[in-house]
Design an enzyme around this catalytic site. Sequence first.
Site, PDB file in Angstrom:
ATOM      1  N   HIS A  38       0.973  -1.199  -0.245  1.00 35.43           N
ATOM      2  CA  HIS A  38      -0.060  -0.577  -0.040  1.00 35.43           C
ATOM      3  C   HIS A  38       1.336   1.309   0.195  1.00 35.43           C
ATOM      4  O   HIS A  38       0.699   2.433   0.886  1.00 35.43           O
ATOM      5  CB  HIS A  38      -1.086   0.045   1.574  1.00 35.43           C
ATOM      6  CG  HIS A  38      -1.566   1.326   1.598  1.00 35.43           C
ATOM      7  ND1 HIS A  38      -3.411   0.620   1.660  1.00 35.43           N
ATOM      8  CD2 HIS A  38      -2.124   2.231   0.258  1.00 35.43           C
ATOM      9  CE1 HIS A  38      -3.867   1.943   1.302  1.00 35.43           C
ATOM     10  NE2 HIS A  38      -2.985   3.027   1.211  1.00 35.43           N
ATOM     11  N   ASN A  72      -5.075   5.602  -7.166  1.00 33.54           N
ATOM     12  CA  ASN A  72      -5.533   7.518  -7.612  1.00 33.54           C
ATOM     13  C   ASN A  72      -4.439   8.397  -7.807  1.00 33.54           C
ATOM     14  O   ASN A  72      -3.270   9.003  -7.227  1.00 33.54           O
ATOM     15  CB  ASN A  72      -5.768   7.914  -6.130  1.00 33.54           C
ATOM     16  CG  ASN A  72      -4.970   7.756  -5.087  1.00 33.54           C
ATOM     17  OD1 ASN A  72      -4.110   7.067  -5.356  1.00 33.54           O
ATOM     18  ND2 ASN A  72      -4.676   8.450  -4.230  1.00 33.54           N
ATOM     19  N   ASP A 129      -8.106   2.876  -3.694  1.00 38.88           N
ATOM     20  CA  ASP A 129      -8.179   3.527  -2.701  1.00 38.88           C
ATOM     21  C   ASP A 129      -8.070   5.210  -2.458  1.00 38.88           C
ATOM     22  O   ASP A 129      -7.618   5.565  -3.966  1.00 38.88           O
ATOM     23  CB  ASP A 129      -6.477   2.821  -2.466  1.00 38.88           C
ATOM     24  CG  ASP A 129      -5.855   3.217  -0.834  1.00 38.88           C
ATOM     25  OD1 ASP A 129      -6.974   2.568  -0.071  1.00 38.88           O
ATOM     26  OD2 ASP A 129      -5.194   4.220  -1.313  1.00 38.88           O
ATOM     27  N   HIS A 156     -10.396   0.378   0.423  1.00 36.37           N
ATOM     28  CA  HIS A 156     -10.461   1.345   1.279  1.00 36.37           C
ATOM     29  C   HIS A 156     -11.802   1.444   1.564  1.00 36.37           C
ATOM     30  O   HIS A 156     -12.012   1.770   1.235  1.00 36.37           O
ATOM     31  CB  HIS A 156      -9.730   3.080   0.465  1.00 36.37           C
ATOM     32  CG  HIS A 156     -10.125   3.828   0.939  1.00 36.37           C
ATOM     33  ND1 HIS A 156      -8.940   4.906   1.953  1.00 36.37           N
ATOM     34  CD2 HIS A 156     -11.350   4.596   1.539  1.00 36.37           C
ATOM     35  CE1 HIS A 156      -9.253   5.852   2.052  1.00 36.37           C
ATOM     36  NE2 HIS A 156     -10.773   5.595   2.354  1.00 36.37           N
ATOM     37  N   HIS A 209      -5.566  -0.634   5.872  1.00 44.24           N
ATOM     38  CA  HIS A 209      -5.219   0.268   6.668  1.00 44.24           C
ATOM     39  C   HIS A 209      -6.067   0.322   7.919  1.00 44.24           C
ATOM     40  O   HIS A 209      -6.691   1.368   8.228  1.00 44.24           O
ATOM     41  CB  HIS A 209      -4.731   1.974   6.267  1.00 44.24           C
ATOM     42  CG  HIS A 209      -6.361   2.060   5.358  1.00 44.24           C
ATOM     43  ND1 HIS A 209      -7.448   2.387   5.024  1.00 44.24           N
ATOM     44  CD2 HIS A 209      -5.464   3.071   3.685  1.00 44.24           C
ATOM     45  CE1 HIS A 209      -8.512   2.687   4.382  1.00 44.24           C
ATOM     46  NE2 HIS A 209      -6.708   3.373   3.535  1.00 44.24           N
ATOM     47  N   ASP A 281       0.991   2.991   4.020  1.00 43.82           N
ATOM     48  CA  ASP A 281       0.204   3.926   3.002  1.00 43.82           C
ATOM     49  C   ASP A 281       1.215   5.182   2.423  1.00 43.82           C
ATOM     50  O   ASP A 281       0.749   6.376   3.087  1.00 43.82           O
ATOM     51  CB  ASP A 281      -1.266   4.124   4.362  1.00 43.82           C
ATOM     52  CG  ASP A 281      -2.366   5.004   3.187  1.00 43.82           C
ATOM     53  OD1 ASP A 281      -1.912   5.552   2.003  1.00 43.82           O
ATOM     54  OD2 ASP A 281      -3.193   5.205   4.269  1.00 43.82           O
ATOM     55  N   PHE A 299      -4.916  15.019   3.588  1.00 44.20           N
ATOM     56  CA  PHE A 299      -4.519  13.733   3.949  1.00 44.20           C
ATOM     57  C   PHE A 299      -3.401  12.675   3.538  1.00 44.20           C
ATOM     58  O   PHE A 299      -3.207  12.893   2.201  1.00 44.20           O
ATOM     59  CB  PHE A 299      -5.557  12.288   3.603  1.00 44.20           C
ATOM     60  CG  PHE A 299      -7.541  13.411   4.465  1.00 44.20           C
ATOM     61  CD1 PHE A 299      -7.626  12.671   6.047  1.00 44.20           C
ATOM     62  CD2 PHE A 299      -8.001  14.072   3.461  1.00 44.20           C
ATOM     63  CE1 PHE A 299      -9.211  13.088   6.553  1.00 44.20           C
ATOM     64  CE2 PHE A 299      -9.603  13.950   4.677  1.00 44.20           C
ATOM     65  CZ  PHE A 299      -9.478  13.811   6.304  1.00 44.20           C
ATOM     66  N   GLY A 300      -2.335  11.938   4.241  1.00 45.58           N
ATOM     67  CA  GLY A 300      -1.603  12.031   3.968  1.00 45.58           C
ATOM     68  C   GLY A 300      -0.641  11.715   4.495  1.00 45.58           C
ATOM     69  O   GLY A 300      -0.258  13.020   4.619  1.00 45.58           O
TER      70      GLY A 300
END
Length: 395
Positions: A38, A72, A129, A156, A209, A281, A299-300
Site C-alpha cells: 500500500h 489514485n 483506494d 479502502h 489500513h 500507506d 490527507f496523508g
Amino acid sequence: MSLKVYKSEKLNDFSPSIQNLDLSNNEIIVLPGFCDVHVHFREPGFSYKETIKSGCMAAAHGGYTAVCTMPNLNPVPDNPENLKQQLSIIERDASINVYPYAAITVNQQGEKLSDMEDMADCVIAFSDDGRGVQSEEMMLEAMTRAHALGKIIVAHCEDNSLLHGGYIHDGDYAKAHGHKGICSESEWGPIKRDVRLSAKTNCPYHVCHISCKESVDIIRKAKAAGVNVSCETAPHYLILTDNDLKEDGRFKMNPPLRSEADKVALIEGILDGTIDMISTDHAPHSAEEKSKGLKDSAFGIVGIESSFSLLYTYLVKTGIISLEKLIELMVINPRKRFNIALNDDYCLWDLDAKYIINPDDFLSKGKATPFEGKEVYGKCLMTVCNGKTVYMDRK
C-alpha cells in the site's frame, strides 16, 4: 564484527550472498527485502508530490524491495491505455519491484466498473483506494468479476454518508479542540458489508489500513467463519493515538489516528493473527499541501523510510512482538497473500544504531511525518533488489 543472517523456515530459498562488506562494532543483521502492498507513488499525474523514481529510492532507503502502488493517479488506471502510461514509467524508472493496482471503477467514481478483464494480467489486484465503493451492488459485481479473474479486491473502507465533514477521529481531541470528527463506523460499516459479499462470491478480499477495534473484531470473526479475507494496518495506528495529535498537517491521515482502546485492539489483532501485515500507506504531498493545519491540509503522511525503525523500536525492543513476527508482517505475509516472489532481495541493518527521525534525510519528495523528532533504533545500511544494490548508506 557481528554479522547475522536472518533465517526462518517460513522463508524459502532465502540465501543472499554477502561479499566485501566492511562491518565493525555494532551488530549487523541481514533481513529479507520488505514488501509494502500500500503505497502512493503519485505518477503519472502528480509528480510534484512523488515519482516512481523518488518513491523507489525512498522505499529502498527503508529496506523495501517490493511495493504495490495505488491507482489514485491521473489518468486513473481504469483501462489498458491509461494503465500503459504507468507501466511505461515503472519500466523506465523503477529501481525496485513495483506492482500497480488497477482501479475497481471508472475514474474511481464508483458508478461503473473498470475494464477489469483487459487489465488483470498486468496488475497485482483491484482497488479504488482513496475512495470507498459506496454501492453494495457495485462491490458485489466487482467481487464476482475479480473472483473469475483470480484477483483480490483491495478496499479502502469508508462510508461517505457518515463523514459529515470530519477530518480527525471523533474522540477526545476533536471535542476538546473544536474539530469535526470521523466516526469509526465509517470504516467498520463497509468492512462488515464487504466480508459478507466476499463470503457470497468467494472472492479474496483485503482491507486497507484498518484503524479501529470494531474492524479488528469483524475481520477476526470473518476469518473464523472461513471468509477469504486479509487486512493490514499501518505503523502510526500501532504507535500513536488521537491524544498525540498536534495542530499540524503532519498528523492528518485517512483513516485518522484513533483512541487508545483502538490501538490496543490493533496490537491484539497483530498478536493473534487477525491482522496479516503492516503497510505504510506512504502518501506524500507537497509542503504547501501539508502546511494548512489539521482542518485544511491534505490527507496523508510519508512513512516508508522510517517504518521498520519505528516498529522495531516501539514493538520489538519493548517486547510486544518478536523480530520474527515483525518479519512475518513486513515480508512473509504480504508476499504470500499477493503472490510476490522474494528473489535475491535483502537489506542490511545496524539494529543498535540510534538516530532522530529527520524528514530532511528522506529521499521521498514528501516530508510530512508525525514521527519527526522521535528517537528510534535500527538503521538501514544497504538494500539489494534482484541482486543489485539499490541503496547504500554512504556515511
